[in-house]
Design an enzyme around this catalytic site. Structure first.
Site, PDB file in Angstrom:
ATOM      1  NE  ARG A   1       8.941   0.366  -3.355  1.00  0.00           N
ATOM      2  CZ  ARG A   1       8.219   1.454  -3.091  1.00  0.00           C
ATOM      3  NH1 ARG A   1       7.527   1.512  -1.976  1.00  0.00           N
ATOM      4  NH2 ARG A   1       8.170   2.469  -3.933  1.00  0.00           N
TER       5      ARG A   1
ATOM      6  CB  CYS B   1       5.215   4.642  -0.302  1.00  0.00           C
ATOM      7  SG  CYS B   1       6.934   4.554  -0.809  1.00  0.00           S
TER       8      CYS B   1
HETATM    9  C1  BEZ Z   1       6.664   5.376  -4.889  1.00  0.00           C
HETATM   10  O1  BEZ Z   1       5.838   5.516  -5.770  1.00  0.00           O
HETATM   11  O2  BEZ Z   1       6.358   4.948  -3.783  1.00  0.00           O
HETATM   12  C2  BEZ Z   1       8.082   5.703  -5.171  1.00  0.00           C
HETATM   13  C3  BEZ Z   1       8.583   5.488  -6.428  1.00  0.00           C
HETATM   14  C4  BEZ Z   1       9.910   5.796  -6.692  1.00  0.00           C
HETATM   15  C5  BEZ Z   1      10.721   6.312  -5.702  1.00  0.00           C
HETATM   16  C6  BEZ Z   1      10.212   6.487  -4.427  1.00  0.00           C
HETATM   17  C7  BEZ Z   1       8.899   6.173  -4.145  1.00  0.00           C
END
Ligand code: BEZ
Length: 214
Positions: free
Chosen positions: A128, A51
């Site tokens: 996402r 993110c």
């Molecule tokens: C992330 O790295 O943004 C992420 C990865 C897995 C679940 C939620 C966020």
């Protein structure tokens, strides 16, 4: 147990309106959308690595979106305090500032309204998603990515320009279209139109598949 059905907006639907708390203050989608495109995107959680890369990507393209009449609007199911702490942390560590508003969707109202909460993927975190909303408030393109795959900023930029080009010129954009490349003109709908098409100097693969420069 039956799978839970999730409300999913569709391409061509009016973007459901909402009033929210964001990192830049209260915001109503229909007001924010007036006169410009809105790119509404969700991320699963603040202070997570993928993110952080994605939000930084949006922030670093702020001139591109502004130049193309598109406003950014982020969202996650986190509190406003979490958002502010994360924005501040990323700014202090990397110098990148998320200036666009980020919705604090703690009650999941917008996430549910936009089908961002997909229980098979996560019961508590938004997937996402990216919604491209035109200045008339219509959803024109939707992307959904899972939690473990980051989006592609070049594709996000490309489809925004493709949507705008298709609308402005009443054309379609072929496979892998890039700005500046030829576009597809609508196929003729009458025999007279077919005769005109055959006599035209369009680049023609067949009468129904013809391209022009714009
Ligand atoms: C992330 O790295 O943004 C992420 C990865 C897995 C679940 C939620 C966020």
């Amino acid at each position: 147990m039956e799978p839970q059905t999730t409300q999913m907006p569709r391409i061509g639907d009016k973007a459901p309106d909402f009033n929210v708390t964001t990192t830049t203050g209260p915001l109503q989608l229909s007001e924010y959308n007036k006169g410009s495109w809105v790119v509404l995107f969700s991320h699963p959680a603040d202070f997570t690595p993928v993110c952080t890369t994605e939000m930084s990507g949006f922030a670093m393209e702020k001139e591109f979106f502004a130049a193309n009449n598109a406003k950014l609007l982020g969202l996650s199911i986190d509190s406003i305090h979490s958002h502010i702490a994360w924005v501040n942390a990323v700014h202090e560590k990397t110098g990148v500032l998320f200036e666009f508003p980020i919705i604090a969707d703690l009650d999941m109202h917008v996430s549910k309204l936009y089908g961002m909460l997909q229980p098979g993927e996560s019961e508590t975190a938004a997937v996402r998603a990216v919604f491209f909303i035109d200045p008339e408030g219509t959803i024109r393109l939707i992307m959904y990515y899972p939690l473990n795959v980051g989006r592609n900023m070049e594709e996000i930029k490309r489809v925004l320009l493709a949507l705008q080009t298709a609308s402005t010129h009443k054309v379609a954009c072929p496979l892998n279209w890039q700005p500046g490349e030829k576009v597809i003109v609508p196929a003729p709908k009458t025999l007279e139109g077919l005769a005109e098409r055959k006599a035209s100097n369009l680049e023609m693969v067949d009468w129904y598949l013809a391209k022009k420069s714009i």
